[in-house]
Scaffold this active site. Structure first.
Site, PDB file in Angstrom:
ATOM      1  N   SER A  18      55.679  -5.257  75.591  1.00  0.00           N
ATOM      2  CA  SER A  18      55.153  -4.831  76.891  1.00  0.00           C
ATOM      3  C   SER A  18      56.066  -5.357  78.007  1.00  0.00           C
ATOM      4  CB  SER A  18      53.709  -5.314  77.041  1.00  0.00           C
ATOM      5  OG  SER A  18      53.079  -4.691  78.135  1.00  0.00           O
ATOM      6  N   ASP A  23      49.890   4.956  73.158  1.00  0.00           N
ATOM      7  CA  ASP A  23      49.872   3.866  74.137  1.00  0.00           C
ATOM      8  C   ASP A  23      49.569   4.423  75.528  1.00  0.00           C
ATOM      9  OD1 ASP A  23      50.403   1.675  75.802  1.00  0.00           O
ATOM     10  OD2 ASP A  23      52.055   0.979  74.545  1.00  0.00           O
ATOM     11  N   HIS A  44      48.643   0.346  72.590  1.00  0.00           N
ATOM     12  CA  HIS A  44      49.446  -0.714  73.206  1.00  0.00           C
ATOM     13  C   HIS A  44      49.333  -1.968  72.345  1.00  0.00           C
ATOM     14  CE1 HIS A  44      51.756  -2.185  76.560  1.00  0.00           C
ATOM     15  NE2 HIS A  44      50.986  -3.244  76.679  1.00  0.00           N
TER      16      HIS A  44
END
Length: 269
Positions: free
Chosen positions: A107, A193, A225
């Site tokens: 991320s 995601d 995610h």
């Protein structure tokens, strides 16, 4: 003079006589924190002979408001310098091979991985990008309305993509500077995601491949995610280890052919 906290994971076999490769680990966020809890991926890497330094760069939570706000409107600059200093610290340890240090993160940590390979291309030997942001303008504009409080916090920290801040956001987005990437890269992404869209990874892979740089792309059709299904975690970690053994440890396996994509699909109930 700022002190940057970090957690150091050292393989049992590491010693000045048996130097090991290493990775700088960058947490998610922005504003996350690496803590002394169990990470299956970190443990897996350490068990296979990779030292890991989990850096809590400026902007991380857990160290007070002043430290937390130090990276506001400074992403890709001060936070990246902290990660590079983490690499320098690793390189100074007698049990680490200073020529075999990579960077890994998911991320925001994936963004930092791409920022490192893009803006400091000679610092790290390889990069492992797990669903990382590569285009801040698109990511910030794609935040859905039901995440309004989350959006407000990100706009305050990173800037408003619909204002003059977009100039700086473009400058710090690796996607627009892929020609600078020279080191091997693996990218892992979930196609569902909602936070970091698949197109972020699709485009960074395509851009870096134009440089003739070894790139591997692992796409999970049934993940969002982060990878929550055990079979996907096993597949992802195995591909990361295979990549690192070839391009960082450089002691086994065959180099991955440029252009190879591993698209993983698993059966779901």
């Amino acid at each position: 003079g700022l002190e940057i906290p970090a957690i150091y994971y050292k393989p049992h076999q590491a010693s000045p006589e048996n130097k090991v490769p290493a990775l700088v680990w960058v947490h998610g966020g922005p504003g996350g924190q690496s803590r002394q809890n169990f990470s299956s991926l970190i443990q897996y890497l350490v068990n296979h002979g990779y030292a890991v330094l989990a850096v809590n760069n400026r902007g991380s939570s857990g160290y007070g408001k002043t430290f937390y706000q130090m990276d506001d409107l400074n992403h890709g600059d001060k936070d990246l310098r902290d990660c590079v200093e983490g690499k320098n610290w690793l390189a100074s340890q007698p049990e680490i091979d200073p020529d075999k240090i990579g960077i890994i993160g998911g991320s925001y940590g994936g963004y930092m991985t791409m920022a490192a390979l893009t803006y400091t291309p000679e610092e790290f030997a390889v990069g492992v990008n797990l669903f990382g942001v590569t285009n801040w303008i698109r990511t910030l504009r794609s935040i859905p309305p039901w995440w309004e409080s989350f959006k407000d916090a990100l706009y305050k920290e990173l800037g408003d993509p619909n204002s003059a801040d977009s100039v700086r956001l473009r400058a710090i987005s690796p996607l627009f500077h892929t020609d600078q990437v020279t080191k091997p890269l693996i990218v892992l992404q979930g196609s569902k995601d909602p936070r970091v869209l698949q197109v972020e990874s699709d485009e960074i892979v395509a851009g870096v491949r134009k440089n003739g740089v070894p790139v591997e792309y692992v796409l999970f059709e049934d993940e969002g995610h982060g990878f929550v299904k055990k079979e996907n975690q096993i597949a992802a970690y195995s591909k990361i280890l295979e990549f690192l053994d070839v391009y960082l440890k450089q002691d086994k396996g065959q180099p991955i052919q440029d252009g190879e994509i591993m698209d993983i699909q698993t059966d779901t109930e």
